[in-house]
Design a protein around this motif. Structure first.
Motif, PDB file in Angstrom:
ATOM      1  N   ASN A 273     -12.650 -10.688  -9.775  1.00 46.85           N
ATOM      2  CA  ASN A 273     -13.286 -11.606 -10.717  1.00 46.85           C
ATOM      3  C   ASN A 273     -12.519 -11.698 -12.035  1.00 46.85           C
ATOM      4  N   LEU A 274     -11.601 -10.768 -12.231  1.00 48.98           N
ATOM      5  CA  LEU A 274     -10.862 -10.708 -13.490  1.00 48.98           C
ATOM      6  C   LEU A 274      -9.420 -11.171 -13.360  1.00 48.98           C
ATOM      7  N   CYS A 301     -11.567 -16.282 -15.964  1.00 50.54           N
ATOM      8  CA  CYS A 301     -12.165 -15.014 -16.389  1.00 50.54           C
ATOM      9  C   CYS A 301     -12.578 -15.081 -17.861  1.00 50.54           C
TER      10      CYS A 301
END
Length: 787
Positions: A273-274, A301
């Motif tokens: 997710n980053l 992000c």
């Protein structure tokens, strides 16, 4: 006697296997025991200072099957460097046994590096019915601490930091059962008999113990507090990476305004997710080494604080690698800043009292434990470039790095490395060993850590150097130490030029002594004739080098001051073409905020050559270019310019650059790359493009393309030679990838650096490679003289 019985006796034999490599502390003897008993073999196995010995008695077929299994499917963390087999007389025995270790010779066995928790141990700490439930020091032979808690070889519990913890009955039973995965797992323990946590406030007063300490630590992190947390090889400074106020506060307290922080994620899904990455990058992130892996920031992000990695497009992410980290992240379920607990440039802190003494104003609490860290070891930092591993900081998980040699080293040799990113390397028997990252030797604490690391390996291997090797720079702390040893003890000391040692390190990891064409691009290092080098092309082998190309020198106005204030380098290059009066009216954004008096004063110093040094450094060229592109004014951390330029270059594509028509060239005349011409091209392009969309990105990309092409053009002139790309500049992912691509198109072979850092962390290995070959030549000459 019947013919059948006679044939049976003749088919039975006894052999001794002597095995070297990473074969202790990795479940090797239990593996041997299980295979031997499964194949019906009798005999024994034991550890000793050189490795593991196995005696097998049984049929030829069974022994052959055993050796094949050992070679083809060794334990997950083991590495076999050599396996010799000799037949010995039959003995009267009726079983296979694991006998006591022997410590009667100098150590040769490779020390295993620390590894992350295995899945079986992680399952146990989450299982309420298991005695290791929620226990933050759970481990087995397939995982856990090794190097950081070992005091001496062979690797047995009395020789580790676990010696003071007496095993409970349950742990002792597992430890003594050859069929249990905790058989002779030296750090084995459980809540009833092992190390425990304690949480201390900023005043060193106890707040909580055991799992209560962990629960309270989670509460404090959720509140935005900064904690020092003790890991395998040292402490981390930890705060909530999603809390901008917490991250900014950590930066202010630690006086670290811009250098990116590493972030620990609870899972690979959280990491995804980053950041974005290839399959190879995600596999690297999840590997047993659990390194800090540099990945591309995800465009979408917005979870992390912008202060985690300001101004760059990369994130250093890693996953929990101990049960403590897993329990912490599971409870908190958010990414955490987890940066090494140290003062800038100093080694990682391993004792709580030093946290309070050195970083007491930085932390709000300390999560400590009572298992001593005997050998400090920082986190490894790595990246994938074109899906090939590049190690930037060699430490936990990878180090000590042991390379096995086919021929024995002539004499015990110690290489003491460089001033920055120091590591040491030593050679003995058939081994070359590169230590974990030590750090920059600019403080008494760092120099003491250097001495402590030397003592660690001397203790582990009963190592006594007969030959020392150092850099030629007389002021490097490592060089000063080596020369002092030479003076005091009469040990010969060989000195190796810095950039040549970079190339030698790549040769060493590829175990080649043949000529190569090396490109050594870094900050600054002492060259021949007291010159400052850093942009060198050399034809090199183990006997010496010839400098065949280099960057034309640029002025460092004010010497060392110019490294911290690279505007001085930028102006020195501009002074080659423009007068101060002209510069005042030159519409460059990089000059708009410079005081007229500063330009005038620096021009005077430059013109008179007062307090000015010259350097051929590509690293300093990156600094000046970042200033010219108005990406920075001063250097806040090493490598910042390269990161900023790369981030800009990555904002556009090769197609966009091609359409723009911007192409720079770094031409070569008589072995000198003409910097003045390149600089002129970039200034002219900037005057035209600086206010256009993506203009800075286009120039940044074209600048690095020019360097890649210059390397390729030089390599074409020596196309029969393999190429080594080394020095810290080649940690720039874009530059390395582009250079490799162009060399590949030219059908020129590039040597891989494998697990050895191309920065100064690999210098010691290069120094060692040179010295052992000089000793080999001397030994051969002596032998020939007496024939």
């Amino acid at each position: 006697m019947s013919a059948k019985l006679q044939a049976s006796i003749e088919a039975t034999k006894r052999v001794r296997l002597d095995i070297t490599g990473i074969v202790q502390g990795v479940g090797f003897r239990p593996f041997v025991y299980r295979w031997a008993t499964e194949l019906g073999l009798l005999g024994l196995t034991f550890n000793h200072s050189k490795g593991v010995t196995v005696e097998l008695q049984g049929t030829t077929q069974a022994i052959k099957a055993f050796v094949e299994a050992l070679n083809e499917t060794p334990p997950p963390l083991a590495r076999i460097d050599s396996l010799s087999q000799v037949e010995i007389p039959l003995q009267d025995c009726d079983s296979f046994e694991i006998t006591h270790s022997q410590a009667d010779a100098k150590a040769v066995v490779a020390v295993s590096s620390d590894k992350s928790s295995c899945q079986e141990c992680l399952d146990e700490i989450m299982d309420p019915s298991n005695r290791h439930y929620q226990y933050p020091f759970t481990n087995c032979t397939n995982c856990g601490p090794r190097y950081t808690l070992i005091r001496a070889l062979p690797y047995d519990r009395p020789n580790t930091a676990m010696a003071e913890f007496a095993m409970c009955d349950a742990c002792a039973a597992a430890y003594q059962d050859p069929l249990d995965r905790r058989y002779h797992a030296q750090p084995v323990s459980c809540p009833n008999c092992g190390p425990q946590l304690s949480l201390l406030d900023a005043g060193q007063m106890p707040l909580a113990e055991r799992n209560d300490a962990l629960d309270l630590a989670v509460e404090l992190l959720a509140q935005g507090k900064t904690l020092a947390i003790k890991g395998l090889g040292g402490f981390h400074l930890v705060c909530d990476a999603t809390n901008d106020e917490a991250v900014q506060r950590l930066r202010r307290r630690k006086q670290r305004p811009a250098k990116p922080f590493a972030v620990m994620c609870a899972s690979v899904e959280m990491a995804q997710n980053l950041a974005t990455g290839s399959d190879a990058e995600w596999q690297l992130l999840q590997s047993a080494e659990r390194p800090i892996t540099l990945l591309q920031k995800s465009p979408s992000c917005d979870l992390l604080s912008p202060a985690v990695a300001p101004g760059i497009d990369r994130l250093g992410l890693f996953l929990p690698y101990t049960p403590l980290h897993h329990l912490l992240l599971t409870r908190l379920n958010r990414p955490l800043v987890a940066t090494s607990a140290n003062r800038s440039g100093e080694p990682i802190i391993t004792h709580a009292e030093d946290i309070f003494a050195l970083l007491g104003e930085v932390v709000d609490a300390v999560l400590d434990h009572n298992r001593e860290i005997l050998n400090g070891c920082d986190d490894s930092v790595v990246q994938m470039v074109d899906d090939k591993l590049q190690v930037i900081r060699l430490a936990r998980g990878y180090a000590p790095l042991t390379l096995a040699l086919p021929q024995a080293v002539p004499q015990e040799t110690l290489a003491v490395g460089a001033q920055q990113k120091n590591s040491i390397a030593f050679g003995f028997d058939h081994n070359l060993v590169l230590s974990p990252h030590i750090g920059d030797l600019f403080s008494l604490e760092a120099e003491q850590y250097f001495i402590d690391t030397l003592a660690t390996f001397k203790r582990l291997y009963q190592f006594s150097a007969k030959h020392l090797v150092s850099d030629k720079h007389p002021d490097y702390a490592s060089t000063v130490w080596a020369l002092a040893q030479k003076e005091a003890l009469g040990i010969p000391c060989t000195q190796v030029q810095h950039h040549y040692a970079h190339i030698l390190s790549v040769m060493a990891v590829n175990q080649t002594s043949d000529k190569v064409l090396g490109f050594s691009f870094d900050g600054t290092g002492l060259g021949d004739g007291r010159q400052l080098w850093g942009g060198e092309a050399m034809i090199a082998d183990v006997s010496g080098y010839q400098r065949v190309a280099h960057l034309s020198p640029m002025a460092l106005i004010g010497g060392e001051q110019a490294i911290k204030d690279p505007r001085r380098i930028m102006l020195a290059l501009l002074f080659e073409r423009y007068s101060p009066e002209t510069l005042k009216n030159l519409p460059l954004k990089a000059l708009s905020e410079l005081p007229t008096s500063l330009i005038g004063n620096l021009h005077t110093l430059w013109h008179k050559g007062v307090a000015t040094q010259m350097t051929s450094s590509i690293g300093r060229l990156f600094d000046a270019t970042a200033c010219l592109l108005n990406l920075m004014q001063t250097t806040q951390f090493e490598g910042q310019a390269g990161m900023l330029i790369e981030a800009k270059a990555n904002e556009i594509s090769a197609v966009q650059l091609s359409r723009s028509g911007i192409v720079f060239s770094l031409s070569e005349e008589d072995g000198v790359w003409q910097l003045a011409s390149l600089w002129e091209q970039m200034v002219d392009a900037l005057l035209h493009w600086q206010d256009k969309p993506d203009g800075i990105s286009l120039i940044a990309r074209a600048f690095m393309n020019a360097l890649a092409q210059a390397v390729t053009d030089c390599a074409r002139k020596h196309s029969a030679l393999s190429v080594a790309l080394c020095g810290g500049v080649f940690q720039n992912r874009y530059l390395l990838s582009e250079t490799r691509k162009r060399l590949s198109m030219a059908k020129i072979k590039v040597l891989d650096s494998h697990q050895v850092p191309v920065n100064d962390g690999g210098i010691a290995l290069g120094q060692l490679w040179y010295a052992i070959h000089q000793d080999n030549e001397a030994q051969t000459s002596t032998e020939n003289a007496f024939r």
